[in-house]
Design a protein around this motif. Structure first.
Motif, PDB file in Angstrom:
ATOM      1  N   GLN A   6     -73.225 -55.910  26.616  1.00 30.84           N
ATOM      2  CA  GLN A   6     -71.700 -56.155  26.684  1.00 30.84           C
ATOM      3  C   GLN A   6     -71.422 -57.365  25.633  1.00 30.84           C
ATOM      4  O   GLN A   6     -72.615 -58.277  25.940  1.00 30.84           O
ATOM      5  N   PRO A   7     -70.447 -57.482  25.158  1.00 27.99           N
ATOM      6  CA  PRO A   7     -70.028 -58.760  24.649  1.00 27.99           C
ATOM      7  C   PRO A   7     -69.974 -59.773  25.624  1.00 27.99           C
ATOM      8  O   PRO A   7     -69.311 -59.537  26.684  1.00 27.99           O
ATOM      9  N   PRO A   8     -70.494 -60.933  25.476  1.00 30.00           N
ATOM     10  CA  PRO A   8     -70.394 -62.022  26.434  1.00 30.00           C
ATOM     11  C   PRO A   8     -68.796 -62.413  26.842  1.00 30.00           C
ATOM     12  O   PRO A   8     -68.529 -62.726  28.089  1.00 30.00           O
ATOM     13  N   SER A   9     -67.935 -62.296  25.893  1.00 30.42           N
ATOM     14  CA  SER A   9     -66.740 -62.790  26.095  1.00 30.42           C
ATOM     15  C   SER A   9     -65.706 -62.057  25.285  1.00 30.42           C
ATOM     16  O   SER A   9     -66.083 -61.501  23.985  1.00 30.42           O
ATOM     17  N   VAL A  10     -64.419 -61.793  25.755  1.00 29.08           N
ATOM     18  CA  VAL A  10     -63.225 -61.188  24.758  1.00 29.08           C
ATOM     19  C   VAL A  10     -62.036 -61.826  25.163  1.00 29.08           C
ATOM     20  O   VAL A  10     -61.883 -62.279  26.621  1.00 29.08           O
ATOM     21  N   SER A  11     -61.318 -62.071  24.553  1.00 29.82           N
ATOM     22  CA  SER A  11     -60.109 -62.914  24.584  1.00 29.82           C
ATOM     23  C   SER A  11     -58.927 -61.836  24.256  1.00 29.82           C
ATOM     24  O   SER A  11     -59.101 -61.123  23.134  1.00 29.82           O
ATOM     25  N   VAL A  12     -57.726 -62.073  24.994  1.00 27.36           N
ATOM     26  CA  VAL A  12     -56.620 -61.377  24.705  1.00 27.36           C
ATOM     27  C   VAL A  12     -55.284 -61.967  25.256  1.00 27.36           C
ATOM     28  O   VAL A  12     -55.294 -62.869  26.125  1.00 27.36           O
ATOM     29  N   SER A  13     -54.253 -61.688  24.299  1.00 27.01           N
ATOM     30  CA  SER A  13     -53.005 -62.424  24.757  1.00 27.01           C
ATOM     31  C   SER A  13     -52.281 -61.631  25.826  1.00 27.01           C
ATOM     32  O   SER A  13     -52.497 -60.484  25.810  1.00 27.01           O
ATOM     33  N   PRO A  14     -51.584 -62.121  26.718  1.00 27.04           N
ATOM     34  CA  PRO A  14     -50.737 -61.478  27.786  1.00 27.04           C
ATOM     35  C   PRO A  14     -50.073 -60.561  26.973  1.00 27.04           C
ATOM     36  O   PRO A  14     -49.214 -60.453  25.963  1.00 27.04           O
ATOM     37  N   GLY A  15     -50.037 -59.203  27.993  1.00 25.19           N
ATOM     38  CA  GLY A  15     -49.132 -58.185  27.251  1.00 25.19           C
ATOM     39  C   GLY A  15     -50.058 -57.386  26.177  1.00 25.19           C
ATOM     40  O   GLY A  15     -49.475 -56.157  25.908  1.00 25.19           O
ATOM     41  N   GLN A  16     -51.156 -57.977  25.839  1.00 25.54           N
ATOM     42  CA  GLN A  16     -51.727 -56.793  24.802  1.00 25.54           C
ATOM     43  C   GLN A  16     -52.903 -56.216  25.307  1.00 25.54           C
ATOM     44  O   GLN A  16     -53.223 -56.150  26.457  1.00 25.54           O
ATOM     45  N   THR A  17     -53.405 -55.461  24.600  1.00 27.77           N
ATOM     46  CA  THR A  17     -54.663 -54.646  25.055  1.00 27.77           C
ATOM     47  C   THR A  17     -55.635 -55.239  24.897  1.00 27.77           C
ATOM     48  O   THR A  17     -56.477 -55.663  23.731  1.00 27.77           O
ATOM     49  N   ALA A  18     -56.706 -55.067  26.083  1.00 30.14           N
ATOM     50  CA  ALA A  18     -58.320 -55.692  25.820  1.00 30.14           C
ATOM     51  C   ALA A  18     -59.101 -54.424  25.848  1.00 30.14           C
ATOM     52  O   ALA A  18     -58.872 -53.534  26.781  1.00 30.14           O
ATOM     53  N   SER A  19     -60.104 -54.580  24.894  1.00 30.11           N
ATOM     54  CA  SER A  19     -61.157 -53.318  24.847  1.00 30.11           C
ATOM     55  C   SER A  19     -62.407 -54.174  25.230  1.00 30.11           C
ATOM     56  O   SER A  19     -62.801 -55.075  24.614  1.00 30.11           O
TER      57      SER A  19
END
Lengths: 106, 120
Positions: A6-19
Motif C-alpha cells: 500500500q502507499p504509505p500516505s494519501v491526501s485528499v481535500s474534503p468532499g473529493q474522492t480518495a483512492s
C-alpha cells in the motif's frame, strides 16, 4: 511469503474522492477486505469480499479488486475519514495485511 | 452483536511468557472463529493465527510457530493467546478478532486491545 503493498500516505481535500490501492500477485483471484483505524482505537471493517460494506458503514465507502490491485474508494471524503487504512487477504492459510495507508483530509 | 473484552496490560521481562484473555459475550465461543492480531507501536497490523472452521484446526503464522498457543475455554466463552520466549520485538497491542458469520476470513468484531510491554 505473500506481500500486500500500500502507499504509505494519501491526501485528499474534503468532499473529493480518495483512492487507496493495495497490490499483490494475482490479488484479483483472492478476496480482499479493508479496515479503518483511528489513533488508539481498534480497527473497523469497512469492506469485505472485495466490494461488500458491513452494516453501518456509509455508502461513500466502496471497493474493487482486479488483476494485481484492489482499491478502496471513499467518495465525498469527510474529515472523520482521516485514519489509517489496511487491506487484508488470505494466501496459503495465512492472513496477510498490507502495510497501511495514512489518509489525510486537508 | 458480539462483544470481546480483553484482559489488562502486561509488562514482562525478556524470556518470559504472556497469556492474554478475550471474553466473548453476545455469542458463544463455539459459534465463532477467533483470531489474534497484533500491532507494534507505530506499526501496522500483523496476523498471528486463528481457528480455521473449514479444517477445524487452529492455524498459526509461520514466524510465531513454536512460541504461540491459542486455546479456548468454552465453559466461560473465553479465548486465550499465550506467547512464550518474549523479546522486545513482541512489544505490541494484541487484539482478538472475529466475525459473527463465522467465516474466519475477515473480522467484524475486535477486542479493545491489550498492550504487552517486554522490557528488562
Amino acid at each position: 511469503s505473500y506481500e500486500l503493498t500500500q502507499p504509505p500516505s494519501v491526501s485528499v481535500s474534503p468532499g473529493q474522492t480518495a483512492s487507496i490501492t493495495c497490490s499483490g500477485h494475482k490479488l484479483g483471484e483472492k478476496y480482499v477486505c479493508w479496515y479503518q483505524q483511528t489513533p488508539g482505537q481498534s480497527p473497523v471493517l469497512v469492506i469485505y469480499q472485495d466490494t461488500t460494506r458491513p452494516s453501518g458503514i456509509p455508502e461513500r465507502f466502496s471497493g474493487s479488486n482486479s488483476g494485481n490491485t484492489a482499491t478502496l474508494t471513499i467518495s465525498g471524503t469527510q474529515a472523520m475519514d482521516e485514519a489509517d487504512y489496511y487491506c487484508q487477504a488470505w494466501d496459503s492459510s495465512t492472513a496477510v495485511f498490507g502495510g497501511g495507508t495514512k489518509l489525510t483530509v486537508l | 452483536q458480539v462483544q470481546l473484552v480483553q484482559s489488562g496490560a502486561e509488562v514482562k521481562k525478556p524470556g518470559a511468557s504472556v497469556k492474554v484473555s478475550c471474553k466473548v459475550s453476545g455469542y458463544t465461543l463455539t459459534e465463532l472463529s477467533m483470531h489474534w492480531v497484533r500491532q507494534a507501536p507505530g506499526k501496522g497490523l500483523e496476523w498471528m493465527g486463528g481457528f480455521d472452521p473449514e479444517d477445524d484446526e487452529t492455524i498459526y503464522a509461520q514466524k510465531l510457530q513454536g512460541r504461540l498457543t491459542m486455546t479456548e475455554d468454552t465453559s466461560t466463552d473465553t479465548a486465550y493467546m499465550e506467547l512464550s520466549s518474549l523479546t522486545s520485538e513482541d512489544t505490541a497491542v494484541y487484539y482478538c478478532a472475529t466475525d459473527e458469520a463465522g467465516s474466519g476470513s475477515y473480522y467484524t468484531d475486535w477486542g479493545q486491545g491489550t498492550l504487552v510491554t517486554v522490557s528488562s
